[in-house]
Design a protein around this motif. Structure first.
Motif, mmCIF file in Angstrom:
data_model
loop_
_atom_site.group_PDB
_atom_site.id
_atom_site.type_symbol
_atom_site.label_atom_id
_atom_site.label_comp_id
_atom_site.label_asym_id
_atom_site.label_seq_id
_atom_site.Cartn_x
_atom_site.Cartn_y
_atom_site.Cartn_z
ATOM 1 N N PHE A 1 0.858 -1.196 0.000
ATOM 2 C CA PHE A 1 0.000 0.000 0.000
ATOM 3 C C PHE A 1 0.891 1.241 0.000
ATOM 4 O O PHE A 1 1.798 1.360 0.818
ATOM 5 C CB PHE A 1 -0.889 0.002 1.238
ATOM 6 C CG PHE A 1 -1.705 1.256 1.414
ATOM 7 C CD1 PHE A 1 -2.958 1.364 0.849
ATOM 8 C CD2 PHE A 1 -1.209 2.331 2.138
ATOM 9 C CE1 PHE A 1 -3.713 2.515 1.010
ATOM 10 C CE2 PHE A 1 -1.943 3.487 2.300
ATOM 11 C CZ PHE A 1 -3.207 3.573 1.730
ATOM 12 N N SER A 2 0.635 2.134 -0.933
ATOM 13 C CA SER A 2 1.370 3.395 -0.984
ATOM 14 C C SER A 2 0.386 4.544 -0.984
ATOM 15 O O SER A 2 -0.628 4.512 -1.702
ATOM 16 C CB SER A 2 2.233 3.464 -2.250
ATOM 17 O OG SER A 2 2.710 4.785 -2.444
ATOM 18 N N SER A 3 0.685 5.557 -0.192
ATOM 19 C CA SER A 3 -0.168 6.737 -0.159
ATOM 20 C C SER A 3 -0.290 7.359 -1.543
ATOM 21 O O SER A 3 -1.335 7.886 -1.918
ATOM 22 C CB SER A 3 0.390 7.765 0.831
ATOM 23 O OG SER A 3 0.483 7.220 2.122
ATOM 24 N N GLU A 4 0.812 7.291 -2.316
ATOM 25 C CA GLU A 4 0.790 7.878 -3.653
ATOM 26 C C GLU A 4 -0.080 7.072 -4.612
ATOM 27 O O GLU A 4 -0.734 7.628 -5.489
ATOM 28 C CB GLU A 4 2.214 7.991 -4.194
ATOM 29 C CG GLU A 4 3.050 9.033 -3.490
ATOM 30 C CD GLU A 4 2.378 10.391 -3.504
ATOM 31 O OE1 GLU A 4 2.065 10.899 -4.597
ATOM 32 O OE2 GLU A 4 2.148 10.940 -2.418
ATOM 33 N N ASP A 5 -0.103 5.734 -4.423
ATOM 34 C CA ASP A 5 -0.911 4.901 -5.314
ATOM 35 C C ASP A 5 -2.397 5.216 -5.177
ATOM 36 O O ASP A 5 -3.140 5.163 -6.169
ATOM 37 C CB ASP A 5 -0.671 3.420 -5.011
ATOM 38 C CG ASP A 5 0.724 2.975 -5.396
ATOM 39 O OD1 ASP A 5 1.359 3.674 -6.213
ATOM 40 O OD2 ASP A 5 1.177 1.941 -4.881
ATOM 41 N N VAL A 6 -2.840 5.516 -3.971
ATOM 42 C CA VAL A 6 -4.277 5.736 -3.771
ATOM 43 C C VAL A 6 -4.664 7.198 -3.970
ATOM 44 O O VAL A 6 -5.847 7.522 -4.012
ATOM 45 C CB VAL A 6 -4.720 5.282 -2.362
ATOM 46 C CG1 VAL A 6 -4.418 3.810 -2.163
ATOM 47 C CG2 VAL A 6 -4.046 6.109 -1.269
ATOM 48 N N LYS A 7 -3.672 8.079 -4.118
ATOM 49 C CA LYS A 7 -3.985 9.504 -4.261
ATOM 50 C C LYS A 7 -4.902 9.759 -5.452
ATOM 51 O O LYS A 7 -5.778 10.611 -5.407
ATOM 52 C CB LYS A 7 -2.691 10.310 -4.400
ATOM 53 C CG LYS A 7 -2.914 11.809 -4.488
ATOM 54 C CD LYS A 7 -1.620 12.574 -4.756
ATOM 55 C CE LYS A 7 -0.695 12.538 -3.583
ATOM 56 N NZ LYS A 7 0.502 13.410 -3.806
ATOM 57 N N TYR B 1 -7.296 8.182 -6.460
ATOM 58 C CA TYR B 1 -8.697 7.893 -6.176
ATOM 59 C C TYR B 1 -9.321 8.917 -5.225
ATOM 60 O O TYR B 1 -10.514 8.866 -4.954
ATOM 61 C CB TYR B 1 -8.829 6.492 -5.554
ATOM 62 C CG TYR B 1 -8.285 5.402 -6.434
ATOM 63 C CD1 TYR B 1 -8.974 4.997 -7.568
ATOM 64 C CD2 TYR B 1 -7.072 4.778 -6.137
ATOM 65 C CE1 TYR B 1 -8.475 3.989 -8.390
ATOM 66 C CE2 TYR B 1 -6.559 3.778 -6.945
ATOM 67 C CZ TYR B 1 -7.267 3.386 -8.070
ATOM 68 O OH TYR B 1 -6.774 2.405 -8.883
ATOM 69 N N PHE B 2 -8.509 9.807 -4.721
ATOM 70 C CA PHE B 2 -9.001 10.798 -3.748
ATOM 71 C C PHE B 2 -8.739 12.211 -4.248
ATOM 72 O O PHE B 2 -8.125 13.024 -3.578
ATOM 73 C CB PHE B 2 -8.336 10.567 -2.387
ATOM 74 C CG PHE B 2 -8.805 9.313 -1.708
ATOM 75 C CD1 PHE B 2 -9.951 9.311 -0.926
ATOM 76 C CD2 PHE B 2 -8.113 8.119 -1.878
ATOM 77 C CE1 PHE B 2 -10.395 8.150 -0.315
ATOM 78 C CE2 PHE B 2 -8.556 6.957 -1.267
ATOM 79 C CZ PHE B 2 -9.696 6.964 -0.490
ATOM 80 N N THR B 3 -9.217 12.481 -5.448
ATOM 81 C CA THR B 3 -9.143 13.839 -5.975
ATOM 82 C C THR B 3 -10.087 14.737 -5.186
ATOM 83 O O THR B 3 -11.036 14.265 -4.549
ATOM 84 C CB THR B 3 -9.536 13.857 -7.450
ATOM 85 O OG1 THR B 3 -10.869 13.361 -7.571
ATOM 86 C CG2 THR B 3 -8.586 13.006 -8.276
ATOM 87 N N LEU B 4 -9.824 16.035 -5.243
ATOM 88 C CA LEU B 4 -10.631 16.966 -4.450
ATOM 89 C C LEU B 4 -12.129 16.836 -4.740
ATOM 90 O O LEU B 4 -12.933 16.756 -3.801
ATOM 91 C CB LEU B 4 -10.159 18.399 -4.674
ATOM 92 C CG LEU B 4 -10.930 19.478 -3.908
ATOM 93 C CD1 LEU B 4 -10.834 19.269 -2.412
ATOM 94 C CD2 LEU B 4 -10.410 20.864 -4.276
ATOM 95 N N PRO B 5 -12.586 16.816 -6.002
ATOM 96 C CA PRO B 5 -14.032 16.688 -6.234
ATOM 97 C C PRO B 5 -14.628 15.432 -5.614
ATOM 98 O O PRO B 5 -15.725 15.464 -5.049
ATOM 99 C CB PRO B 5 -14.138 16.665 -7.767
ATOM 100 C CG PRO B 5 -12.909 17.371 -8.244
ATOM 101 C CD PRO B 5 -11.836 16.993 -7.270
ATOM 102 N N ARG B 6 -13.895 14.313 -5.719
ATOM 103 C CA ARG B 6 -14.425 13.062 -5.176
ATOM 104 C C ARG B 6 -14.463 13.094 -3.647
ATOM 105 O O ARG B 6 -15.425 12.618 -3.034
ATOM 106 C CB ARG B 6 -13.561 11.894 -5.663
ATOM 107 C CG ARG B 6 -14.063 10.551 -5.194
ATOM 108 C CD ARG B 6 -13.334 9.421 -5.886
ATOM 109 N NE ARG B 6 -13.641 9.372 -7.312
ATOM 110 C CZ ARG B 6 -13.180 8.420 -8.126
ATOM 111 N NH1 ARG B 6 -12.422 7.453 -7.665
ATOM 112 N NH2 ARG B 6 -13.504 8.440 -9.408
ATOM 113 N N VAL B 7 -13.431 13.659 -3.034
ATOM 114 C CA VAL B 7 -13.408 13.746 -1.575
ATOM 115 C C VAL B 7 -14.543 14.640 -1.073
ATOM 116 O O VAL B 7 -15.246 14.308 -0.110
ATOM 117 C CB VAL B 7 -12.046 14.278 -1.081
ATOM 118 C CG1 VAL B 7 -12.102 14.601 0.412
ATOM 119 C CG2 VAL B 7 -10.954 13.257 -1.351
ATOM 120 N N LEU B 8 -14.732 15.794 -1.728
ATOM 121 C CA LEU B 8 -15.810 16.690 -1.316
ATOM 122 C C LEU B 8 -17.171 16.032 -1.498
ATOM 123 O O LEU B 8 -18.061 16.162 -0.645
ATOM 124 C CB LEU B 8 -15.747 17.995 -2.111
ATOM 125 C CG LEU B 8 -14.588 18.929 -1.777
ATOM 126 C CD1 LEU B 8 -14.651 20.180 -2.649
ATOM 127 C CD2 LEU B 8 -14.591 19.320 -0.308
#
Length: 408
Positions: A351-357, A359-366
């Motif tokens: 698991f890498s924080s960069e790999d999942v980044k 999937y967590f773009t600002l529009p999706r997170v909001l």
């Protein structure tokens, strides 16, 4: 048409009554604050006079509205000084902060207003709702903590302490901000091995904007945190770590050293506590809190530490072992921990924080956040146009049953 005098803090207010952040200029600050201070001062004199009976609603309508308008407007100025600091805005903030502190001290220590609140308690205490009884009890407590029962030289000294402490606290924050902004390090690309591509590109753009070659690193979080977790260059991590953790200290410019300010603040707080009859500032601070006394707090903290330490020791041992065996780092240091933890996570969990980044773009997170809020609280979150202080700022309202209940 001073924009600081147009806004209200009503949650359901129309767009035109929102703070006009885009229009506020440093030159607006002093005229607005002077006018609102005059109005709040007049409201105080009216509230303590014979024309205002000891009635909860009447007293609130006369005094609280004017004071809240002053506080709301100062909140706009204070916020802008934090997010779009300029020399002119900082000067306007510094010019008016002592006025706000003076008025707050005068309000909280006014014997006439204290007497009016006590009269309200006597006349209506048993008739008020539980929430209002609590608010009234807290107000009476705060008068005592605000020096309302002090007299003569003690009262004057208490006011002087508030003025000086407010100035020191503002200086403290300014020093941290200035020390953070003043530090930078320009490096070549080979020193950024392991650093995410987006962080590298931001650093490259920062260097170009400064007329430099290479990559400009800063102590701001979007740069500092990824570097501490991903930069393979250990010396670079150490340099950043030491710079970050010694900001505004005796390791930097003397004019930004917060050490003397901290000592003076400690002395002033101890003196304030003694004036109000408490053994220490810790005792004074806890009067309005749930813990009984400093010993109660320390017992809780020590008990928590005793329970937590075995788990922390185990995790630290795992980090040390992984660093020595897999990364050739036999002497794990503070500037290594974020980097080693990230590598351990990748090794153990693939698991890498960069790999999942991605999937967590600002529009999706909001979208996920707002959906959760809407489900939990039965509101709708809608983006709307509003005057803001930077083109990256977005404004939303919370709606419930066709009514706007808040905005952020």
């Amino acid at each position: 048409m001073n924009p600081l005098l147009q806004a209200t803090n009503t949650p359901s207010a129309t767009q035109s009554t929102l703070p006009d952040f885009a229009a506020v200029q440093p030159a607006h600050v002093t005229p607005a604050i002077d006018q609102l201070l005059a109005e709040a001062g007049a409201a105080l004199e009216k509230a303590v006079g014979p024309g205002v009976p000891p009635d909860y609603d009447t007293l609130s309508l006369v005094l609280d509205v004017a004071v809240e308008r002053l506080n709301t407007t100062w909140g706009v100025v204070d916020h802008l000084q934090s997010v779009v600091d300029t020399p002119e805005l900082r000067a306007a903030h510094a010019e008016n902060l002592p006025k706000l502190i003076d008025f707050g001290t005068r309000l909280s220590s006014d014997e006439r207003l204290y007497a009016k609140y006590k009269a309200v308690s006597l006349a209506q205490g048993d008739q008020l709702t539980p929430a209002r009884r609590k608010a009234l009890a807290d107000a009476l407590r705060d008068f005592v903590l605000g020096g309302a029962e002090l007299e003569g030289a003690d009262k004057a000294r208490y006011a002087a302490i508030q003025d000086r402490a407010g100035a020191l606290e503002q200086q403290f924050g300014d020093h941290v901000m200035d020390a953070t902004d003043a530090w930078s390090l320009t490096v070549t690309g080979d020193r950024l091995a392991g650093v995410p591509a987006d962080v590298r590109e931001t650093a490259r753009e920062a260097a170009r904007a400064a007329g430099q070659d290479g990559f400009k690193l800063t102590l701001r979080s979007p740069c500092y945190l990824p570097l501490m977790s991903h930069a393979e260059d250990r010396n670079l991590r150490e340099t950043l770590y030491r710079a970050y953790n010694t900001r505004a200290s005796d390791y930097g410019p003397a004019e930004l050293d917060n050490g003397p300010l901290m000592q003076e603040l400690l002395n002033l707080r101890q003196e304030e506590a003694r004036l109000l009859g408490y053994a220490s500032y810790a005792n004074l601070s806890l009067v309005a809190k749930m813990a009984r006394d400093p010993a109660h707090v320390m017992a809780f903290v020590r008990d928590l530490a005793t329970r937590a330490r075995p788990f922390a020791d185990r995790e630290l041992a795992e980090l040390r072992a992984f660093a020595a065996e897999q990364l050739n780092l036999p002497d794990l240091q503070a500037w290594d921990r974020g980097f080693v933890a990230e590598r351990l996570k990748q090794s153990r969990f693939a698991f890498s924080s960069e790999d999942v980044k991605q999937y967590f773009t600002l529009p999706r997170v909001l979208q996920g956040l707002f959906s959760l809020v809407e489900t939990l609280f039965g509101v709708a979150v809608r983006e709307e146009a509003a005057p803001v202080w930077h083109d990256s700022v977005r404004f939303y309202r919370l709606w419930r049953g066709g009514e706007a209940v808040a905005g952020f």
